[in-house]
Design a protein around this motif. Structure first.
Motif, mmCIF file in Angstrom:
data_model
loop_
_atom_site.group_PDB
_atom_site.id
_atom_site.type_symbol
_atom_site.label_atom_id
_atom_site.label_comp_id
_atom_site.label_asym_id
_atom_site.label_seq_id
_atom_site.Cartn_x
_atom_site.Cartn_y
_atom_site.Cartn_z
ATOM 1 N N SER A 513 -80.580 -10.792 -36.580
ATOM 2 C CA SER A 513 -82.034 -10.768 -35.258
ATOM 3 C C SER A 513 -82.865 -11.701 -34.774
ATOM 4 N N VAL A 514 -83.646 -12.113 -33.904
ATOM 5 C CA VAL A 514 -84.707 -12.588 -33.706
ATOM 6 C C VAL A 514 -85.450 -12.043 -33.187
ATOM 7 N N VAL A 515 -87.105 -12.288 -32.831
ATOM 8 C CA VAL A 515 -87.465 -11.384 -32.308
ATOM 9 C C VAL A 515 -89.091 -12.207 -31.747
ATOM 10 N N VAL A 516 -89.445 -12.759 -31.158
ATOM 11 C CA VAL A 516 -90.503 -13.318 -30.414
ATOM 12 C C VAL A 516 -91.505 -12.297 -29.596
ATOM 13 N N LEU A 543 -71.690 -12.587 -27.923
ATOM 14 C CA LEU A 543 -71.748 -12.399 -30.106
ATOM 15 C C LEU A 543 -71.268 -11.088 -30.003
ATOM 16 N N GLY A 544 -71.448 -10.297 -28.872
ATOM 17 C CA GLY A 544 -71.292 -8.654 -29.055
ATOM 18 C C GLY A 544 -72.417 -8.040 -29.949
ATOM 19 N N GLY A 545 -73.634 -8.787 -29.055
ATOM 20 C CA GLY A 545 -75.111 -8.195 -29.654
ATOM 21 C C GLY A 545 -75.757 -7.709 -28.139
ATOM 22 N N GLU A 546 -76.830 -7.975 -28.175
ATOM 23 C CA GLU A 546 -78.207 -7.036 -27.302
ATOM 24 C C GLU A 546 -79.704 -8.065 -27.265
ATOM 25 N N LEU A 547 -79.491 -7.227 -25.657
ATOM 26 C CA LEU A 547 -81.028 -8.414 -25.648
ATOM 27 C C LEU A 547 -81.717 -7.000 -25.301
ATOM 28 N N ARG A 554 -99.080 -5.435 -30.114
ATOM 29 C CA ARG A 554 -99.853 -5.402 -30.411
ATOM 30 C C ARG A 554 -100.364 -4.400 -29.243
ATOM 31 N N GLY A 555 -99.589 -3.937 -28.215
ATOM 32 C CA GLY A 555 -99.786 -2.938 -27.288
ATOM 33 C C GLY A 555 -99.952 -4.347 -26.006
ATOM 34 N N VAL A 556 -99.854 -4.726 -26.267
ATOM 35 C CA VAL A 556 -99.883 -6.105 -24.877
ATOM 36 C C VAL A 556 -99.051 -6.981 -25.069
ATOM 37 N N GLY A 557 -99.064 -7.408 -24.304
ATOM 38 C CA GLY A 557 -98.009 -8.618 -23.643
ATOM 39 C C GLY A 557 -96.601 -8.407 -24.364
ATOM 40 N N THR A 558 -95.302 -8.991 -24.316
ATOM 41 C CA THR A 558 -93.947 -8.605 -24.897
ATOM 42 C C THR A 558 -92.778 -9.236 -25.647
ATOM 43 N N ARG A 559 -92.557 -8.341 -26.052
ATOM 44 C CA ARG A 559 -91.499 -7.726 -27.878
ATOM 45 C C ARG A 559 -89.719 -8.673 -26.825
ATOM 46 N N ILE A 560 -88.889 -9.738 -27.215
ATOM 47 C CA ILE A 560 -87.986 -9.342 -27.097
ATOM 48 C C ILE A 560 -87.302 -9.654 -28.376
ATOM 49 N N ALA A 561 -86.241 -8.872 -28.252
ATOM 50 C CA ALA A 561 -85.725 -8.403 -28.865
ATOM 51 C C ALA A 561 -83.400 -8.550 -29.218
#
Length: 566
Positions: A513-516, A543-547, A554-561
């Motif tokens: 997994s990669v989290v930004v 690759l059989g995964g998901e985004l 932090r309650g703001v911004g964006t979390r890409i997993a």
């Protein structure tokens, strides 16, 4: 008119002809110059039309009181346009001087492109561009005096004179004066072009020298690509320059640019212009930045200022295929500069490709030296240290039965166990030395992506690894992980206005997994074009995964997993 006046005038004209002849010798050219209505019966002397004009004025001296003043005006005009060697300033002075010389309220010079003869630039005084376009169709119909300005054996442009002061028409003497002025201007313009060409050639030579010097000094790849775009922009006077290199997967990545907002952008290698240039090794010229988009997501203010764009492949032959491309974007009014610089940009890009390969080779040599040193250390540890420790342990064990004291035997056993533990730790260290560099290489690659993304910004990026990330990520997944990190950072840096970004790469429960996660503005719902995030989703699906995209931690911004099976 008294004879002494005619003699004085001819002497003054003779001095002007000497000036023009000296200019011609410096340029190593004797020009044939003719207007629309006047033809020179001989070739090879730039002073012919000057002589004809002055002779005609002297012959009419008894009839025209202003002869001496007009000749002085011609001499002043010739000297004025040759004051310095700035081509743009020279053209403006030519238009102004021509107006004063024949008493016109309006004048214009349309400059032609040297290769195609198409209109390249218009310099006007006292008339609009629309009027110039109308006059160009048929100057005689509008009572306009039109003269051709030549440099060597090609047309540089057409000089138009309009609106004679006092409401009269232009005379034959006016035409002769302007033709004579145009002939001298042609030599001066040729000199200015040669001077400017030499200056630009010198700037590109300096740029190439700086890149070679950086390679010899052992500059890193990041230092080298930053230097390349900086030197290319300085030599070309471009709006921006960019270096596009192969990315961790099949995409191309803007590795460096004089516009930080472009760094980290990705382009498809097979369908983009940059990809085509890199593969075919043929430079391309875009007449307008919007006709090809050599770089993605170009900010509107940069696009508005950008005209011609040169895209040149890196490297000098087919052995350097698909190393990347150099993009040089010129201002909208610099078509002539772009045409002139094409060969220099191609040559510079070729040297850049070689320099990058030399830098990569130097890095490989350093890596090999490190590996060889690790091998030597591991060998010495195994052959010397471990063998001695093992011998010491065996000696302790063989000595233990000879000792009657139970306490002493217990202590000897404890020391032997410590020696065994030390041997196991040394063997683990030897294993890490001999199988090294996968984790270090992967983490270095991740850091390389991070460093490129944040070049020129003050944003803080924190990177962490969970589980055996680096040593157990397969070669099949590794390029995708690097691409996800790069795109996630690019999205946060360019669109979210984040101050802090957290990047986590993990291997847990059989998944990579990669989290930004950033603290920016979040994704604007009004923006519907999200090609970068769509590409991440496509990678995960393949690759059989998901985004997943959610609110930041932090309650703001964006979390890409981004997560895929290991």
């Amino acid at each position: 008119m008294p004879r002494w006046v005619g003699t004085k005038v001819r002497n003054a004209v003779g001095r002007a002809l000497c000036i023009a002849a000296a200019l011609a010798r410096v340029a190593s050219v004797a020009e044939e110059t003719a207007g629309f209505h006047v033809e020179a019966p001989q070739r090879g002397r730039v002073g012919y039309l000057l002589r004809r004009a002055t002779d005609a004025l002297v012959e009419r001296g008894s009839e025209h009181v202003g002869t001496n003043a007009r000749l002085r005006g011609l001499l002043d005009a010739v000297l004025a346009i040759s004051e310095d060697l700035s081509l743009s300033a020279m053209i403006e002075r030519l238009v102004t001087a021509a107006c004063e010389l024949v008493g016109a309220d309006a004048a214009a010079l349309d400059v032609l492109a040297p290769d195609t003869g198409a209109l390249s630039e218009v310099v006007a005084a006292g008339m609009s561009l629309e009027r110039v376009a109308e006059i160009r169709t048929d100057p005689s119909r509008f009572g306009v005096l039109a003269v051709t300005v030549r440099t060597r054996n090609e047309e540089f442009g057409h000089l138009y004179m309009a609106d004679k002061r006092g409401g009269g028409s232009f005379t034959e003497e006016d035409e002769l004066l302007v033709v004579a002025l145009a002939s001298a201007a042609g030599v001066a313009i040729q000199n200015a072009k040669l001077f400017e060409a030499q200056g630009r050639r010198s700037m590109w030579l300096v740029a190439s020298s700086e890149v070679r010097g950086a390679v010899l000094r052992g500059a890193t790849e990041d230092e080298l690509i930053a230097l390349v775009v900086s030197e290319a922009r300085q030599a070309s006077r471009a709006v921006f320059t960019a270096l596009i290199l192969p990315g961790p997967s099949d995409d191309l990545v803007v590795a460096a640019s004089t516009e930080p907002a472009l760094v980290g952008s990705t382009l498809p290698s097979r369908t983009s212009i940059a990809g085509r240039v890199a593969a075919d090794r043929q430079a391309e010229v875009l007449e307008d930045i919007d006709s090809g988009y050599p770089v993605p997501d170009l900010p509107e203010d940069i696009r508005a200022r950008t005209g011609h764009c040169l895209i040149a492949p890196l490297g000098i032959d087919d052995e350097h295929a698909e190393l990347g491309v150099l993009v040089v974007a010129y201002p909208r009014d610099a078509a002539a500069l772009a045409a002139f610089d094409l060969d220099y940009v191609v040559g510079f890009a070729g040297q850049v490709g070689v320099a990058l390969q030399l830098a990569a080779s130097q890095l490989d040599r350093e890596r090999i030296a490190i590996l060889e040193e690790r091998e030597r250390i591991a060998r010495d540890l195994h052959d010397l240290v471990i063998q001695r420790l093992f011998a010491a342990g065996m000696t302790l064990q063989s000595t233990s039965p000879m000792i009657d004291s139970e306490t002493a035997r217990s202590r000897l056993a404890a020391v032997a166990d410590d020696l065994d533990g030390t041997i196991r730790e040394l063997r683990q260290a030897i294993y890490q030395l001999q199988a090294p560099v996968l984790a270090d290489d992967f983490r270095r690659d991740v850091q390389h992506v991070v460093d490129r993304a944040v070049t020129g910004s003050e944003i803080k990026v924190r990177t962490r690894y969970v589980g055996p990330a680096g040593t157990q990520i397969s070669d099949r997944i590794r390029p995708h992980v690097l691409a996800v990190v790069g795109e996630g950072l690019s999205n946060a840096l360019r669109h979210a206005g984040a101050a802090t970004i957290d990047v986590a790469v993990a291997i847990e429960d059989g998944r990579v997994s990669v989290v930004v996660d950033d603290d920016g503005r979040g994704i604007d719902p009004a923006v519907t074009r999200r090609s970068g995030l769509a590409n991440l989703a496509t990678r995960a699906s393949a690759l059989g995964g998901e985004l997943t995209i959610a609110l930041g931690a932090r309650g703001v911004g964006t979390r890409i997993a981004w997560s895929v099976p290991d």
